[in-house]
Design an enzyme around this catalytic site. Structure first.
Site, PDB file in Angstrom:
ATOM      1  N   CYS A 127      28.938 -11.998  66.630  1.00 55.36           N
ATOM      2  CA  CYS A 127      27.651 -11.697  65.978  1.00 55.36           C
ATOM      3  C   CYS A 127      27.486 -12.414  64.642  1.00 55.36           C
ATOM      4  O   CYS A 127      26.382 -12.445  64.092  1.00 55.36           O
ATOM      5  CB  CYS A 127      27.502 -10.197  65.767  1.00 55.36           C
ATOM      6  SG  CYS A 127      27.211  -9.358  67.307  1.00 55.36           S
TER       7      CYS A 127
HETATM    8  N1  CO8 Z   1      23.074   8.389  77.393  1.00 57.15           N
HETATM    9  C1  CO8 Z   1      23.445   9.673  77.139  1.00 57.15           C
HETATM   10  N2  CO8 Z   1      24.588   9.990  76.498  1.00 57.15           N
HETATM   11  C2  CO8 Z   1      25.395   9.000  76.118  1.00 57.15           C
HETATM   12  C3  CO8 Z   1      25.080   7.644  76.353  1.00 57.15           C
HETATM   13  C4  CO8 Z   1      23.880   7.355  77.033  1.00 57.15           C
HETATM   14  N3  CO8 Z   1      23.504   6.096  77.292  1.00 57.15           N
HETATM   15  N4  CO8 Z   1      26.072   6.879  75.854  1.00 57.15           N
HETATM   16  C5  CO8 Z   1      26.980   7.700  75.324  1.00 57.15           C
HETATM   17  N5  CO8 Z   1      26.589   8.998  75.497  1.00 57.15           N
HETATM   18  C6  CO8 Z   1      27.296  10.201  75.073  1.00 57.15           C
HETATM   19  C7  CO8 Z   1      28.788   9.963  74.953  1.00 57.15           C
HETATM   20  O1  CO8 Z   1      29.441  10.116  76.181  1.00 57.15           O
HETATM   21  C8  CO8 Z   1      29.193  11.004  73.940  1.00 57.15           C
HETATM   22  O2  CO8 Z   1      29.306  12.246  74.573  1.00 57.15           O
HETATM   23  P1  CO8 Z   1      30.453  13.320  74.105  1.00 57.15           P
HETATM   24  O3  CO8 Z   1      30.105  13.614  72.667  1.00 57.15           O
HETATM   25  O4  CO8 Z   1      30.269  14.446  75.051  1.00 57.15           O
HETATM   26  O5  CO8 Z   1      31.748  12.576  74.234  1.00 57.15           O
HETATM   27  C9  CO8 Z   1      28.001  11.075  73.015  1.00 57.15           C
HETATM   28  O6  CO8 Z   1      26.881  10.568  73.765  1.00 57.15           O
HETATM   29  C10 CO8 Z   1      28.180  10.235  71.751  1.00 57.15           C
HETATM   30  O7  CO8 Z   1      28.682   8.915  72.155  1.00 57.15           O
HETATM   31  P2  CO8 Z   1      29.176   7.854  71.117  1.00 57.15           P
HETATM   32  O8  CO8 Z   1      30.136   8.491  70.167  1.00 57.15           O
HETATM   33  O9  CO8 Z   1      29.612   6.629  71.866  1.00 57.15           O
HETATM   34  O10 CO8 Z   1      27.776   7.540  70.400  1.00 57.15           O
HETATM   35  P3  CO8 Z   1      27.485   6.917  69.009  1.00 57.15           P
HETATM   36  O11 CO8 Z   1      26.714   7.900  68.217  1.00 57.15           O
HETATM   37  O12 CO8 Z   1      28.706   6.320  68.381  1.00 57.15           O
HETATM   38  O13 CO8 Z   1      26.498   5.723  69.374  1.00 57.15           O
HETATM   39  C11 CO8 Z   1      26.537   3.336  69.604  1.00 57.15           C
HETATM   40  C12 CO8 Z   1      26.937   4.678  70.224  1.00 57.15           C
HETATM   41  C13 CO8 Z   1      25.026   3.242  69.580  1.00 57.15           C
HETATM   42  C14 CO8 Z   1      27.123   2.243  70.479  1.00 57.15           C
HETATM   43  C15 CO8 Z   1      27.080   3.226  68.167  1.00 57.15           C
HETATM   44  O14 CO8 Z   1      28.419   3.610  68.109  1.00 57.15           O
HETATM   45  C16 CO8 Z   1      26.944   1.831  67.597  1.00 57.15           C
HETATM   46  O15 CO8 Z   1      25.922   1.193  67.626  1.00 57.15           O
HETATM   47  N6  CO8 Z   1      28.026   1.340  66.984  1.00 57.15           N
HETATM   48  C17 CO8 Z   1      28.044   0.018  66.370  1.00 57.15           C
HETATM   49  C18 CO8 Z   1      28.417  -0.931  67.428  1.00 57.15           C
HETATM   50  C19 CO8 Z   1      28.222  -2.356  66.996  1.00 57.15           C
HETATM   51  O16 CO8 Z   1      27.540  -2.696  66.086  1.00 57.15           O
HETATM   52  N7  CO8 Z   1      28.844  -3.220  67.725  1.00 57.15           N
HETATM   53  C20 CO8 Z   1      28.669  -4.581  67.451  1.00 57.15           C
HETATM   54  C21 CO8 Z   1      28.876  -5.265  68.688  1.00 57.15           C
HETATM   55  S1  CO8 Z   1      28.011  -6.717  68.743  1.00 57.15           S
HETATM   56  C22 CO8 Z   1      29.014  -8.067  68.354  1.00 57.15           C
HETATM   57  O17 CO8 Z   1      29.838  -8.139  67.539  1.00 57.15           O
HETATM   58  C23 CO8 Z   1      28.776  -9.262  69.197  1.00 57.15           C
HETATM   59  C24 CO8 Z   1      29.625  -9.193  70.389  1.00 57.15           C
HETATM   60  C25 CO8 Z   1      29.261 -10.302  71.298  1.00 57.15           C
HETATM   61  C26 CO8 Z   1      27.980 -10.065  72.034  1.00 57.15           C
HETATM   62  C27 CO8 Z   1      28.225  -9.540  73.409  1.00 57.15           C
HETATM   63  C28 CO8 Z   1      26.953  -9.555  74.251  1.00 57.15           C
HETATM   64  C29 CO8 Z   1      27.068  -8.854  75.587  1.00 57.15           C
END
Ligand code: CO8
Length: 372
Positions: free
Chosen positions: A156
């Protein structure tokens, strides 16, 4: 040494949109098909059921409402769940080059420049379509640019790292102008069957024309400093690579596509990014509150709000750190450049802005800009 400016930026927006409604409908259909097929193992406890996704979760957790993609029918087909991209012959322009050329032409046109004004191309993106020849050389040829081209990948942060490479080339006089392109075909390496991340990414391409300030248009943005940082982490990974065949890997294996520990990324990267920006600004004698605009990486709305709060000591006003991820989702290295592209026209002469990206690596790159 020359002073250096961003003369213009360009944007290519893919032809198809997937709303959260369409995405969740297709995902939940896929989950039901999987759960029916594996009902016996799920009932016996030897296999976990695929949990359902929800629009409410996606919008609350990320701020993403839709994403653009090059091809949506394959992604939304519950029997497939990835795009249908057709191979092209070696004598045809490749897809990554095609979208890069479109964004590059947009950038050149906005600065009233032609290929003859540019001495090199850097193709900087989170994934390259092939191993070689370099995408940048194909893009350079398609645009008719003399000089050189090379590819680079810092996930990224690819665009901001490329801004530093291009700035240095122009500053020391080895090029008059460098075109940086960020063709991000994230849909091809996104895991559309993983509920935790199926909503995250979108396709796009941005271009940035970095030029000697004395040759740049009058209202360009001078690049007054760039700063890069990396710190190794396994929390965002994709193991697909040239050794996959020799390792007898299946392209559908989970680790051959994007995977992450999203919550750890959130917790670890936000403080790193805020400290990085503060230190970079301090190096130029600028207080965070004295910055007119922060064009931040667009991964997660909460992440950007937290970073802006850490910098400013209060919630940012909407245009202090503009958001484009609601429309585009996370477009890897292109996100902060789209934010700049869409939200720079009102920045006045003398005002300062910061482009900052962060992501896998971990990697963080920033550029401090002053409007001429
Ligand atoms: N629908 C319903 N519930 C869900 C879903 C969904 N889609 N997804 C997860 N849940 C549930 C989980 O199972 C969990 O349930 P429980 O509490 O019972 O275990 C609950 O919701 C909370 O899940 P999370 O803890 O995973 O949720 P978060 O609040 O952490 O949100 C995010 C998830 C949105 C992914 C968040 O953590 C985030 O955005 N983090 C930052 C990530 C980031 O910026 N990453 C950068 C990557 S990009 C990069 O560097 C480039 C890579 C190369 C590109 C690749 C292209 C393909």
């Amino acid at each position: 040494m020359h002073r250096v400016a961003i003369s213009s930026t360009g944007l290519f927006v893919p032809p198809e949109v997937i709303t959260n409604e369409e995405l969740v409908l297709a995902f939940n259909h896929y989950a039901e098909l999987q759960n029916t097929r594996h009902a016996v193992e799920i009932a016996a406890g030897s296999r976990a059921a695929v949990p359902l996704s929800s629009i409410e979760f996606i919008e609350k957790a990320s701020g993403i409402k839709q994403r653009y993609v090059m091809e949506k029918s394959g992604i939304l087909d519950p029997l497939r769940m990835y795009p249908r991209l057709h191979p092209r012959a070696d004598n045809e322009l490749s897809l990554m080059a095609e979208i890069a050329v479109a964004a590059a032409r947009d950038a050149l046109g906005r600065a009233d420049k032609t290929a003859q004004d540019v001495d090199g191309v850097i193709c900087a993106a989170a994934n390259m379509q092939r191993a070689y020849p370099a995408m940048a050389v194909e893009i350079q040829a398609a645009l008719g640019i003399r000089g050189y081209g090379f590819d680079m990948n810092v996930a990224c942060s690819s665009a901001t790292f490329a801004i530093e490479m291009a700035t240095n080339a122009v500053r020391c006089g080895s090029a008059r102008a460098i075109l940086v392109v960020n063709p991000e075909l994230t849909s091809a390496h996104q895991c559309w069957t993983d509920r935790d991340c199926h909503f995250i990414f979108g396709d796009v391409c941005t271009a940035i024309l970095i030029e000697r300030l004395d040759l740049a248009p009058a209202s360009s943005f001078e690049i007054i400093g760039t700063r890069l940082l990396t710190s190794f982490s396994n929390n965002i990974r994709n193991n697909a690579g040239f050794m996959s065949r020799s390792e007898d890997r299946d392209p559908q294996d989970r680790d051959q596509q994007f995977y992450q520990e999203g919550r750890k990324v959130f917790k670890e990267v936000c403080p790193m990014a805020a400290e990085h920006i503060s230190a970079h600004l301090a190096g130029h004698g600028i207080e965070p509150a004295g910055v007119r605009r922060y064009w931040l990486h667009q991964a997660n709305l909460g992440m950007n709000q937290l970073i802006a709060r850490k910098l400013l000591g209060r919630d940012p006003a909407p245009l202090e750190a503009p958001v484009i991820l609601d429309e585009f989702a996370n477009t890897a290295s292109a996100g902060s450049i789209i934010a700049f592209h869409r939200h720079h026209a009102d920045v006045k002469a003398g005002e300062v802005g910061v482009i900052c990206s962060f992501g896998a690596g971990y990697s963080i790159g920033s550029a401090v800009l002053r409007r001429l």
